[in-house]
Design an enzyme around this catalytic site. Structure first.
Site, mmCIF file in Angstrom:
data_model
loop_
_atom_site.group_PDB
_atom_site.id
_atom_site.type_symbol
_atom_site.label_atom_id
_atom_site.label_comp_id
_atom_site.label_asym_id
_atom_site.label_seq_id
_atom_site.Cartn_x
_atom_site.Cartn_y
_atom_site.Cartn_z
ATOM 1 N N ASP A 44 30.364 -16.650 -128.307
ATOM 2 C CA ASP A 44 29.817 -15.822 -127.914
ATOM 3 C C ASP A 44 30.385 -14.197 -128.484
ATOM 4 O OD1 ASP A 44 28.463 -14.257 -125.082
ATOM 5 O OD2 ASP A 44 30.105 -13.286 -125.785
ATOM 6 N N TYR A 49 31.623 -5.735 -131.190
ATOM 7 C CA TYR A 49 32.841 -6.463 -131.211
ATOM 8 C C TYR A 49 33.247 -6.247 -132.763
ATOM 9 C CZ TYR A 49 31.900 -9.083 -126.794
ATOM 10 O OH TYR A 49 31.532 -9.265 -125.710
ATOM 11 N N LYS A 74 24.774 -9.776 -128.937
ATOM 12 C CA LYS A 74 24.268 -8.429 -127.948
ATOM 13 C C LYS A 74 23.878 -7.144 -128.950
ATOM 14 C CE LYS A 74 27.697 -10.687 -124.872
ATOM 15 N NZ LYS A 74 28.788 -10.979 -125.816
ATOM 16 N N HIS A 107 23.629 -5.513 -123.846
ATOM 17 C CA HIS A 107 24.754 -5.923 -123.561
ATOM 18 C C HIS A 107 25.093 -5.111 -122.221
ATOM 19 C CE1 HIS A 107 29.121 -6.175 -125.480
ATOM 20 N NE2 HIS A 107 29.160 -6.448 -124.242
#
Ligand code: A2P
Length: 279
Positions: A44, A49, A74, A107
């Site tokens: 994930d 990120y 996301k 998100h």
């Protein structure tokens, strides 16, 4: 491993590996390889990120066929507000070096935008670039809003959930709609000031852990499984990476599940999706 069957029939592992805050490229690659060697098959990530490139490299270098991996990413708020979710996904696919993701999530629900964003997610689903689409950090009222116009029901809603924020009403709502719930922060967070330490020493949890000869972290993760919630704990520690997936050889009783859920205090680690500052 147990699997959830999503509302379009595809199978998703009930336990995955979260890579939030794994920003150092070399560490991200080596940690994901450890996780894959330990048996994880679901990763994930998210565009925010900033590790989609190393995630893609780790998957390639592992030699595991792409079809055997369940990959989630996301769409971040900027793309949601601009309405260019499809272009954002194309960028993520290029970074991940893959033709498709297994799950693409909104998100966070940006006020005034998430309704239209869901319609774009449906277009993405129909394009085949995501085998399933879903949402993250949606309250029931956000789901009610997109329900007015959805023709594709979100496959997953990923939200903060741990024994201090047991999320029972949201879980029940998701299940009633055919949406699989997924937790983030299942162990109570990673920053100082988070309540992981207190949680992992909680007496209800240590008593149950002693009974099954498991750690309290394993009991919390198994509590997710018993509730039908997909968990994606993150760890960079090889022992804990293996520990967190070693939860499929025992079951909690219904009373134990209820006792853990009763630890709820409606306490959040992260911001409330109704008032988060970064939208
Ligand atoms: P570490 O990487 O040193 O293992 P969450 O997934 O709830 O955000 O939690 C992530 C945090 O929990 C990380 O700080 C991680 O630290 C820690 N963690 C992960 N697995 C365990 C475990 N089995 N026991 C204790 N702490 C854990």
């Amino acid at each position: 491993m147990k699997y959830a069957t999503l509302n379009n029939g595809i199978q998703m592992p009930m336990l995955g590996f979260g890579v939030y805050q794994l920003e150092d490229s070399a560490e991200c690659i080596s940690t994901i390889k450890l996780a894959l060697a330990a048996g994880y098959r679901s990763i994930d990530t998210a565009s925010i990120y900033r590790n989609e490139v190393p995630v893609g490299k780790a998957l390639k270098e592992s030699g595991i066929p792409r079809a055997d991996i369940f990959l989630t990413t996301k769409v971040w708020n900027d793309a949601q507000k601009a309405g260019n979710e499809m272009a954002a996904l194309d960028k993520s696919l290029a970074a991940l070096d893959t033709e498709y993701v297994d799950l693409y999530l909104i998100h966070w629900p940006c006020k005034g935008h998430y309704q239209d964003s869901w319609l774009n997610m449906e277009r993405i689903y129909k394009s085949g670039k995501a085998r399933a689409v879903g949402v993250s950090n949606f309250h029931t009222h956000h789901l009610d809003d997109i329900k007015k116009t959805w023709s594709v029901v979100p496959a997953v809603n990923q939200f903060e959930m741990h024994p201090r924020l047991a999320q029972q009403p949201l879980i029940a709502y998701c299940k009633a709609q055919g949406i699989v719930p997924q937790s983030w922060g299942p162990l109570g967070g990673s920053k100082s000031g988070d309540f992981r330490e207190g949680l992992l020493q909680n007496e209800t949890l240590t008593t149950i852990a002693a009974k099954y000869n498991k750690t309290t972290a394993q009991i919390i993760l198994r509590w997710n499984i018993e509730l039908g919630v997909i968990a994606i704990p993150k760890s960079t520690n090889p022992t804990r990476i293996r520990e967190n997936i070693d939860i499929f050889d025992f079951e909690l009783t219904q009373d134990e599940v209820l006792a853990i859920s009763a630890l709820n205090k409606d306490e959040r680690l992260g911001p409330d999706p109704d008032s988060y500052p970064f939208q």
